[in-house]
Enzyme design. Structure first.
Site, PDB file in Angstrom:
ATOM      1  CE1 TYR A   1      -3.105  -2.992  -0.210  1.00 19.97           C
ATOM      2  CE2 TYR A   1      -3.516  -2.429   2.352  1.00 19.97           C
ATOM      3  CZ  TYR A   1      -3.839  -3.117   1.116  1.00 19.97           C
ATOM      4  OH  TYR A   1      -4.692  -4.208   1.109  1.00 19.97           O
TER       5      TYR A   1
ATOM      6  CB  SER B   1     -13.712  -3.732  -1.701  1.00 18.95           C
ATOM      7  OG  SER B   1     -12.274  -3.168  -1.747  1.00 18.95           O
TER       8      SER B   1
ATOM      9  N   GLY C   1     -15.508  -0.685  -2.612  1.00 20.57           N
ATOM     10  CA  GLY C   1     -14.153  -0.032  -3.251  1.00 20.57           C
ATOM     11  C   GLY C   1     -14.293   1.329  -2.875  1.00 20.57           C
TER      12      GLY C   1
ATOM     13  CB  ALA D   1     -17.149   3.465  -0.525  1.00 23.73           C
TER      14      ALA D   1
HETATM   15  N1  LIG Z   1      -6.596  -8.447   0.516  1.00 25.19           N
HETATM   16  C1  LIG Z   1      -6.586  -7.404  -0.720  1.00 25.19           C
HETATM   17  O1  LIG Z   1      -6.377  -8.045  -1.829  1.00 25.19           O
HETATM   18  C2  LIG Z   1      -7.342  -6.284  -0.617  1.00 25.19           C
HETATM   19  C3  LIG Z   1      -7.931  -5.525  -1.728  1.00 25.19           C
HETATM   20  C4  LIG Z   1      -8.414  -4.292  -1.413  1.00 25.19           C
HETATM   21  C5  LIG Z   1      -8.532  -3.679  -0.204  1.00 25.19           C
HETATM   22  N2  LIG Z   1      -8.081  -4.656   1.019  1.00 25.19           N
HETATM   23  C6  LIG Z   1      -8.294  -4.139   2.347  1.00 25.19           C
HETATM   24  O2  LIG Z   1      -9.536  -3.782   2.500  1.00 25.19           O
HETATM   25  C7  LIG Z   1      -9.782  -2.300   2.922  1.00 25.19           C
HETATM   26  C8  LIG Z   1     -11.264  -2.009   2.556  1.00 25.19           C
HETATM   27  O3  LIG Z   1     -11.239  -1.771   1.090  1.00 25.19           O
HETATM   28  P1  LIG Z   1     -11.339  -0.673   0.251  1.00 25.19           P
HETATM   29  O4  LIG Z   1     -10.561   0.602   1.103  1.00 25.19           O
HETATM   30  O5  LIG Z   1     -10.843  -0.781  -1.034  1.00 25.19           O
HETATM   31  O6  LIG Z   1     -12.898  -0.096   0.036  1.00 25.19           O
HETATM   32  P2  LIG Z   1     -14.197  -0.001   0.807  1.00 25.19           P
HETATM   33  O7  LIG Z   1     -13.776  -0.169   2.187  1.00 25.19           O
HETATM   34  O8  LIG Z   1     -15.107  -0.747   0.017  1.00 25.19           O
HETATM   35  O9  LIG Z   1     -14.345   1.674   0.551  1.00 25.19           O
HETATM   36  C9  LIG Z   1     -13.548   2.387   1.113  1.00 25.19           C
HETATM   37  C10 LIG Z   1     -13.966   4.167   1.116  1.00 25.19           C
HETATM   38  O10 LIG Z   1     -15.193   3.840   1.683  1.00 25.19           O
HETATM   39  C11 LIG Z   1     -15.452   5.142   2.407  1.00 25.19           C
HETATM   40  N3  LIG Z   1     -16.272   5.068   3.545  1.00 25.19           N
HETATM   41  C12 LIG Z   1     -15.760   4.287   4.484  1.00 25.19           C
HETATM   42  N4  LIG Z   1     -16.719   4.191   5.809  1.00 25.19           N
HETATM   43  C13 LIG Z   1     -17.609   5.044   5.246  1.00 25.19           C
HETATM   44  C14 LIG Z   1     -19.009   5.420   5.395  1.00 25.19           C
HETATM   45  N5  LIG Z   1     -19.314   4.853   6.990  1.00 25.19           N
HETATM   46  N6  LIG Z   1     -19.752   6.437   4.939  1.00 25.19           N
HETATM   47  C15 LIG Z   1     -19.318   6.818   3.829  1.00 25.19           C
HETATM   48  N7  LIG Z   1     -18.295   6.286   3.056  1.00 25.19           N
HETATM   49  C16 LIG Z   1     -17.431   5.510   3.745  1.00 25.19           C
HETATM   50  C17 LIG Z   1     -14.098   5.976   2.515  1.00 25.19           C
HETATM   51  O11 LIG Z   1     -14.034   7.226   2.352  1.00 25.19           O
HETATM   52  P3  LIG Z   1     -13.038   8.223   3.056  1.00 25.19           P
HETATM   53  O12 LIG Z   1     -11.794   8.005   1.990  1.00 25.19           O
HETATM   54  O13 LIG Z   1     -13.557   9.783   2.148  1.00 25.19           O
HETATM   55  O14 LIG Z   1     -12.878   8.107   4.109  1.00 25.19           O
HETATM   56  C18 LIG Z   1     -13.237   5.081   1.705  1.00 25.19           C
HETATM   57  O15 LIG Z   1     -12.526   5.771   0.750  1.00 25.19           O
HETATM   58  C19 LIG Z   1      -8.550  -1.739   2.365  1.00 25.19           C
HETATM   59  O16 LIG Z   1      -8.327  -0.408   2.876  1.00 25.19           O
HETATM   60  C20 LIG Z   1      -7.532  -2.721   2.472  1.00 25.19           C
HETATM   61  O17 LIG Z   1      -7.073  -2.663   4.011  1.00 25.19           O
HETATM   62  C21 LIG Z   1      -7.666  -5.603   0.597  1.00 25.19           C
END
Ligand SMILES: NC(=O)c1ccc[n+]([C@@H]2O[C@H](COP(=O)([O-])OP(=O)(O)OC[C@H]3O[C@@H](n4cnc5c(N)ncnc54)[C@H](OP(=O)(O)O)[C@@H]3O)[C@@H](O)[C@H]2O)c1
Length: 286
Positions: free
Chosen positions: A53, A208, A212, A216
């Site tokens: 990351y 996600s 994502g 989101a």
């Molecule tokens: N293992 C893997 O291959 C893999 C792949 C992808 C992700 N991940 C992990 O999974 C985590 C989560 O996935 P992601 O970050 O891709 O996507 P996500 O959690 O689906 O969406 C993230 C976005 O959601 C917004 N958000 C969060 N809480 C909210 C709420 N209560 N109300 C409105 N908007 C909200 C945030 O906005 P703001 O930025 O404005 O706060 C953020 O940018 C990642 O951070 C990472 O640690 C792992």
């Protein structure tokens, strides 16, 4: 905050996904630190990261370094915080993602993560994604060695199918504690891995969970049932989504990504939102 179990460790039922603070569109460091501190204030004790990351070449581990700095500068007790990092994925040019599941790479990557996190042993180390060029057993064998050597306290896998889960658990001698797969209202095909984890007593960490980073914000518009239930309870559709996931099985621990204090505070309240059976059935259907 309610807790759930990863191995023998109790963690908050909602974790913080730290990826948005280090890749495209990331905020300045001050806002990122404030976001991690807001998560800790809200009772979040699980933070998910990965060495990959980062944005630019030459800043591998940007996200791990950020988390380590946020923990050091936090005023309160952080002894119960579990940092879950990963190895095996890379972003050599900053943009595109590549894989390296070779045992030598995983061992080197783990050493580098240990240094960046400033710990003697990593709380939870996850094999990020299967590398088709390396037999899965060899990659997981390296993770088993790291466990046996005490470099990592717990082992997990990510982007795994049911065969990977069973194979990894066998190779680890029954010590697999977590599986991290994509799972959200728009992406439900990991349901079978979720069910298998529940049967095995292995934590299932949906990645996600809100669709994502770029989608989101539109969750309520794209999935109107979540919007309707949100209006009934006077909360955000994102909070409804996380409460719906938590209700699927005790093994589930969502890790919503966040890059601002307000969003992680909103997500951290999801375990307190109790949905009715009719609401859960409606959300299950669409
Ligand atoms: N293992 C893997 O291959 C893999 C792949 C992808 C992700 N991940 C992990 O999974 C985590 C989560 O996935 P992601 O970050 O891709 O996507 P996500 O959690 O689906 O969406 C993230 C976005 O959601 C917004 N958000 C969060 N809480 C909210 C709420 N209560 N109300 C409105 N908007 C909200 C945030 O906005 P703001 O930025 O404005 O706060 C953020 O940018 C990642 O951070 C990472 O640690 C792992």
């Amino acid at each position: 905050m309610q807790t759930r179990r990863i191995g023998d460790v109790r963690v908050s039922a909602i974790g913080l996904g730290a990826m948005p603070m280090s890749i495209e569109g990331r905020p300045d460091e001050g806002r990122s630190i404030a976001t991690i501190h807001a998560a800790l204030d809200a009772g979040v004790t699980l933070i998910d990261t990965a060495d990959a990351y980062h944005l630019k070449q030459g800043e591998v581990g940007h996200n791990e370094t950020l988390i380590a700095r946020a923990l050091v500068t936090y005023g309160g007790d952080t002894s119960d915080v579990l940092i879950a990092t990963k190895g095996g994925h890379l972003r050599p040019g900053g943009g595109s993602w590549t894989l390296n599941g070779s045992p030598s790479h995983l061992k080197d990557a783990c050493e580098a993560s240990l240094k960046r996190l400033g710990v003697d042993a990593i709380g939870l180390y996850q094999y990020h994604r299967p590398d088709p060029r390396v037999p899965y057993a060899e990659s997981i064998g390296a993770i088993r060695d790291l466990l046996d050597e005490g470099k990592i306290r717990m082992a997990g896998i990510s982007n795994a199918d049911p065969a990977h889960i069973r194979q990894a658990n066998d190779i680890l001698g029954g010590r697999l504690v977590s599986v991290q797969n994509q799972f959200s209202p728009a992406f439900r095909s990991s349901e079978r891995e979720l069910r298998l984890c529940d049967q095995l007593g292995v934590a299932f960490l949906p990645w996600s969970p809100l669709g994502g980073i770029s989608r989101a914000g539109d969750l309520g518009a794209a999935h109107t049932g979540f919007n309707r239930v949100a209006q009934v309870h006077g909360v955000s559709p994102q909070r409804v989504c996380l409460a719906w996931m938590l209700a699927r099985a005790p093994a589930v621990i969502p890790i919503p990504g966040s890059s601002r204090p307000g969003t992680i505070r909103d997500s951290a309240a999801a375990p307190d939102l109790i949905l009715t059976d009719d609401e859960l059935a409606e959300l299950d259907a669409g």
